[in-house]
Design an enzyme around this catalytic site. Structure first.
Site, short mmCIF file in Angstrom:
data_model
loop_
_atom_site.label_atom_id
_atom_site.label_comp_id
_atom_site.label_asym_id
_atom_site.label_seq_id
_atom_site.Cartn_x
_atom_site.Cartn_y
_atom_site.Cartn_z
N CYS A 83 9.80 -4.69 -14.52
CA CYS A 83 10.18 -5.54 -15.66
C CYS A 83 10.32 -6.97 -15.18
CB CYS A 83 11.50 -5.06 -16.26
SG CYS A 83 12.12 -6.17 -17.53
N CYS A 110 9.70 -3.18 -21.31
CA CYS A 110 10.79 -2.48 -20.65
C CYS A 110 11.64 -1.77 -21.70
CB CYS A 110 11.63 -3.52 -19.89
SG CYS A 110 13.15 -2.89 -19.19
N GLU A 129 -4.17 -11.05 17.85
CA GLU A 129 -4.47 -12.50 17.85
C GLU A 129 -3.19 -13.32 18.00
OE1 GLU A 129 -8.35 -11.35 16.98
OE2 GLU A 129 -7.63 -13.38 17.46
N GLY A 182 1.62 -7.38 13.00
CA GLY A 182 0.37 -7.42 12.23
C GLY A 182 0.39 -8.39 11.07
N CYS A 240 14.62 -7.79 -15.99
CA CYS A 240 15.72 -7.06 -15.31
C CYS A 240 15.29 -6.44 -13.99
CB CYS A 240 16.29 -5.99 -16.25
SG CYS A 240 15.18 -4.62 -16.57
N ASN A 247 0.34 -8.13 17.77
CA ASN A 247 -0.82 -8.66 17.05
C ASN A 247 -1.92 -8.89 18.09
OD1 ASN A 247 -2.64 -10.29 15.52
ND2 ASN A 247 -0.94 -10.94 14.23
N ASP A 270 0.80 -1.24 0.00
CA ASP A 270 0.00 0.00 0.00
C ASP A 270 0.83 1.29 0.00
OD1 ASP A 270 -0.86 -0.89 3.42
OD2 ASP A 270 0.91 0.22 2.70
N HIS A 321 6.42 -8.11 -1.21
CA HIS A 321 5.31 -8.47 -2.13
C HIS A 321 5.02 -7.35 -3.11
CE1 HIS A 321 3.86 -11.60 1.02
NE2 HIS A 321 4.91 -12.02 0.31
N CYS A 333 15.44 -3.66 -21.49
CA CYS A 333 15.72 -5.03 -22.02
C CYS A 333 14.57 -5.55 -22.87
CB CYS A 333 16.02 -5.99 -20.86
SG CYS A 333 14.55 -6.43 -19.91
N1 APR Z 1 -3.12 -4.44 14.55
C1 APR Z 1 -2.22 -5.45 14.39
N2 APR Z 1 -2.51 -6.64 13.81
C2 APR Z 1 -3.79 -6.81 13.41
C3 APR Z 1 -4.79 -5.83 13.55
C4 APR Z 1 -4.40 -4.59 14.14
N3 APR Z 1 -5.29 -3.59 14.32
N4 APR Z 1 -5.95 -6.32 13.04
C5 APR Z 1 -5.68 -7.57 12.59
N5 APR Z 1 -4.40 -7.86 12.82
C6 APR Z 1 -3.66 -9.07 12.49
C7 APR Z 1 -4.49 -10.32 12.38
O1 APR Z 1 -4.64 -10.91 13.67
C8 APR Z 1 -3.63 -11.18 11.46
O2 APR Z 1 -2.70 -11.94 12.23
O3 APR Z 1 -3.11 -8.88 11.22
C9 APR Z 1 -2.87 -10.15 10.63
C10 APR Z 1 -3.32 -10.09 9.18
O4 APR Z 1 -3.06 -11.34 8.60
P1 APR Z 1 -3.29 -11.51 7.01
O5 APR Z 1 -4.62 -10.95 6.64
O6 APR Z 1 -2.97 -12.93 6.69
O7 APR Z 1 -2.20 -10.53 6.36
P2 APR Z 1 -0.67 -10.81 6.13
O8 APR Z 1 -0.09 -11.59 7.24
O9 APR Z 1 -0.05 -9.51 5.80
O10 APR Z 1 -0.69 -11.72 4.80
C11 APR Z 1 0.55 -12.04 4.21
O11 APR Z 1 -0.64 -12.96 2.32
O12 APR Z 1 -2.32 -12.87 0.74
C12 APR Z 1 -0.99 -12.62 0.97
O13 APR Z 1 0.23 -11.04 -0.26
C13 APR Z 1 -0.69 -11.15 0.79
O14 APR Z 1 1.05 -9.89 1.87
C14 APR Z 1 -0.05 -10.74 2.12
C15 APR Z 1 0.38 -12.06 2.72
#
Ligand code: APR
Length: 271
Positions: free
Chosen positions: A140, A167, A235, A207, A143, A233, A117, A132, A170
């Site tokens: 490209c 590109c 969770e 997160g 390259c 996190n 983002d 990601h 290349c």
């Molecule tokens: N603050 C911190 N963590 C949070 C919050 C918050 N306010 N709200 C949710 N979370 C946590 C959730 O508990 C979860 O563990 O953020 C995490 C989000 O997990 P995902 O949705 O799986 O995102 P991410 O881990 O970034 O995914 C990794 O998967 O689909 C691909 O390319 C995509 O980069 C992404 C990759």
């Protein structure tokens, strides 16, 4: 702030200040405070849509002209439109700015973000590896040269009339910088991640559900070389049991509090 949570944040701050090389692995949870939904868990984009097929990249390579034409003209489904709109109007939150402070204090040496983002750069971070990709850029496929989309429009103003974009260096096919499902992480990016992980003796896991590799493997590497994991996190994740401290709560609350405790320890020099 309840006492136990404050104690954990203070202890985590002490570990960080005693470490020589702290990096961060960041996921979608950091941008929740900016109004961008996560992918997994309640309300997540994949929870609502289902994960994209793992052969997205394969179908791109098979027919890049058709892929680009569909991408530029598709009336994508409402959930993806909602996700795209949430990113386009998002601003960095206090979690992003807390990471900028830690970088400016030379405490956070590098950030490996899974987020596409662009909010780290908008917030003012510089030492960022976007494992990601970045949704505002094109890349490209050979390259690995990257352009801001606006920059590419200037150097190749009619590229949308002669798909796929190529590109100028290349002449290979150009794709969005965002890594597709089934696409290998660009080698230069992966090597930078491995380099930073090998240097780290502390990794903040911020997160992320810690389920997507190779990113999810970096904290384990730091741990196996004797370093510490500090997780932020709300969770539990597969890494929680290995973390020296697992700070439960949203990053836009926990990260500013962590910076506050770090400043307090530096201030009274009690590390
Ligand atoms: N603050 C911190 N963590 C949070 C919050 C918050 N306010 N709200 C949710 N979370 C946590 C959730 O508990 C979860 O563990 O953020 C995490 C989000 O997990 P995902 O949705 O799986 O995102 P991410 O881990 O970034 O995914 C990794 O998967 O689909 C691909 O390319 C995509 O980069 C992404 C990759």
């Amino acid at each position: 702030m309840e006492t136990n949570k404050r104690k954990s944040i203070l202890a985590a701050a002490q570990i960080i200040l005693k470490s020589n090389y702290t990096i961060a692995l960041i996921g979608a949870g950091l941008s929740v405070g900016s109004g961008i939904p996560t992918f997994r868990g309640a309300g997540g984009l994949w929870t609502r849509l289902g994960e994209p097929s793992s052969n997205e990249y394969e179908s791109f390579l098979k027919n890049p002209t058709a892929w680009w034409s569909q991408n530029l003209n598709s009336q994508i489904d409402p959930a993806r439109t909602e996700f795209r709109n949430s990113i386009e109007k998002a601003n960095p939150n206090s979690g992003h700015f807390a990471l900028v402070e830690l970088e400016n204090m030379d405490i956070l040496k590098h950030q490996i973000t899974q987020n596409i983002d662009n909010l780290h750069y908008i917030a003012g971070s510089n030492k960022v590896i976007e494992i990601h990709g970045n949704r505002t850029k094109l890349r490209c496929t050979t390259c690995e040269l990257r352009w801001d989309r606006k920059e590419f429009d200037k150097i190749s103003p009619f590229w949308q009339d002669t798909l796929p974009p190529k590109c100028q260096t290349c002449f290979s096919i150009v794709k969005p910088d965002t890594v597709m499902f089934g696409e290998p992480i660009p080698l230069s990016i992966l090597n930078s991640c491995i380099h930073e992980t090998n240097l780290a003796d502390c990794i903040l896991v911020i997160g992320t559900s810690a389920t997507v590799y190779p990113a999810a493997g970096f904290p384990q590497e730091v741990l196996s070389s004797g370093g510490n994991i500090i997780e932020i996190n709300p969770e539990e994740t597969p890494l929680s049991e290995f973390a020296a401290y697992s700070l439960k709560g949203p990053t836009n609350d926990s990260l500013p509090k962590l910076v506050h405790e770090i400043k307090g320890l530096i201030g009274n020099d009690s590390v």
